[in-house]
Design an enzyme around this catalytic site. Structure first.
Site, PDB file in Angstrom:
ATOM      1  N   GLU A 103      47.220  61.421  94.026  1.00 29.52           N
ATOM      2  CA  GLU A 103      47.599  61.717  95.409  1.00 29.52           C
ATOM      3  C   GLU A 103      48.838  60.947  95.851  1.00 29.52           C
ATOM      4  O   GLU A 103      49.665  61.479  96.609  1.00 29.52           O
ATOM      5  CB  GLU A 103      46.421  61.416  96.343  1.00 29.52           C
ATOM      6  CG  GLU A 103      45.283  62.421  96.262  1.00 29.52           C
ATOM      7  CD  GLU A 103      44.410  62.256  95.021  1.00 29.52           C
ATOM      8  OE1 GLU A 103      43.657  63.199  94.704  1.00 29.52           O
ATOM      9  OE2 GLU A 103      44.486  61.179  94.384  1.00 29.52           O
ATOM     10  N   HIS A 173      33.268  63.684 100.210  1.00 29.21           N
ATOM     11  CA  HIS A 173      33.759  65.035 100.460  1.00 29.21           C
ATOM     12  C   HIS A 173      33.440  65.513 101.871  1.00 29.21           C
ATOM     13  O   HIS A 173      33.286  66.707 102.101  1.00 29.21           O
ATOM     14  CB  HIS A 173      33.181  66.021  99.431  1.00 29.21           C
ATOM     15  CG  HIS A 173      33.568  65.727  98.026  1.00 29.21           C
ATOM     16  ND1 HIS A 173      32.809  64.934  97.196  1.00 29.21           N
ATOM     17  CD2 HIS A 173      34.655  66.087  97.303  1.00 29.21           C
ATOM     18  CE1 HIS A 173      33.401  64.827  96.023  1.00 29.21           C
ATOM     19  NE2 HIS A 173      34.527  65.529  96.053  1.00 29.21           N
TER      20      HIS A 173
END
Length: 369
Positions: A103, A173
């Protein structure tokens, strides 16, 4: 990490939405989705869910801007949530391409591409994994224009990321990290509540002169269905929407929480004869202080709801601003209904989320204060 475990999460969980008696509504674990019915955008429309509307916006961006590129983990085949489906086939691997599972690298590459003149559209596969990119976004992207004295900028950088509760996403998540970025001058942060807003806000972010983050509530990708305008259109960043007009109480949310509050407003009206105003903040940074404070001054009571934890959640900024600007008009302290200050749980998700029943209880307490 990405494909074996997450595709199941991105597919099966989102398909848990089931039609209600009213086919325009769909039900998730903690709210009923109701589509926008008062959109004033003109032109032809077609039925889309939210991931299709996002795909349509990305297609529009690539078609209208030859410098636009899309990149991220697995976006070449469509991504976990299918938002980039078929775009690589249509525009080629030079414009839609996969990145390594890094990322920080995705954000860093996006900054460099934007500075070099590309319209860079990055996907962070889950908002929970945006934190390795935090330094690049808050220390580089947000400050690039300022530190160069306006000689250079990376304003053509947009970062998309799925956020929020999804049913059984648990601690890695399900997070809603918008408040972390709201503390950073130089960024813009938006959260759409459905397909029409998602398409218009995403195109506005892509074409905005500042770097933008758009957090997309993942539970809405499949269950949120609307008649979406097919033409190219943009919606304003920094302008809240008053979805229900009311006189006794103001309720403020964004993303999925908007639909929770609309249900609460209906319950208040039907069961308690209380008139509640519901505001979708739409944009976290900048946010519409004027609309919020006018409503707070009118009703005298305010409830803010978000899925993120209580302490330093963006609801705290809203509450402080209302207190500073509307103190003498308030009949009760501003109330926040949020997740608790714990990691996001798995089996205890129903107790963590600000459900309509928690919000209803706090709304009634506000009225009786």
């Amino acid at each position: 990490m990405v494909l074996n475990k997450i595709v199941k999460l991105g597919g099966e969980v989102l398909q848990s939405a089931v039609p209600l008696k009213n086919k325009s509504q769909r039900c998730a674990s903690h709210f009923v989705y109701s589509p926008d019915s008062n959109s004033t955008i003109k032109g032809d429309r077609t039925k889309m869910n939210m991931f299709q509307a996002i795909n349509n916006a990305l297609d529009t961006a690539l078609k209208t801007d030859p410098k636009a590129i899309i990149f991220g983990e697995d976006v070449g085949f469509g991504g976990v949530f299918r938002c980039t489906l078929d775009l690589q086939k249509k525009y080629g691997k030079q414009r839609v391409f996969n990145t390594p599972l890094c990322e920080q690298g995705i954000a860093g590459f996006g900054i460099g591409a934007a500075v070099a003149g590309s319209t860079a559209i990055a996907e962070i596969q889950f908002a929970d994994y945006i934190f390795p990119a935090f330094d690049q976004l808050v220390n580089e992207a947000a400050k690039y224009r300022y530190r160069s004295g306006n000689l250079f900028d990376c304003g053509k950088l947009t970062v998309r990321s799925p956020c929020g509760a999804v049913g059984h996403g648990a601690l890695y998540h399900s997070q809603s990290p918008e408040a972390y970025f709201a503390h950073t001058p130089g960024l813009k942060v938006v959260v759409p509540r459905g397909p029409i807003k998602a398409k218009g806000l995403l195109l506005s972010c892509i074409r905005d002169p500042d770097p933008c983050l758009i957090f997309e509530p993942k539970v809405l990708y499949r269950m949120a269905v609307e008649e979406v305008p097919t033409d190219d259109y943009q919606l304003p960043i920094g302008k809240a929407d008053i979805l229900i007009n009311g006189s006794d109480l103001t309720m403020i949310g964004w993303g999925t929480q908007v639909h929770v509050l609309k249900e609460v407003a209906d319950l208040l009206k039907e069961k308690h004869s209380i008139s509640a105003e519901v505001i979708d903040l739409v944009s976290i940074l900048p946010w519409d202080v004027d609309t919020v404070c006018k409503s707070a001054s009118k009703t005298g009571r305010v409830l803010v709801a978000h899925e993120a934890p209580l302490t330093s959640g963006f609801g705290a900024e809203i509450a402080a601003t209302i207190q500073e600007n509307c103190f003498l008009k308030l009949s009760a302290p501003v109330v926040r209904v949020t997740g608790p200050d714990t990691p996001f749980p798995h089996v205890f998700e129903p107790f963590y989320l600000p459900t309509k029943w928690r919000c209803l209880d706090e709304a009634l307490k506000l009225i009786d204060y």
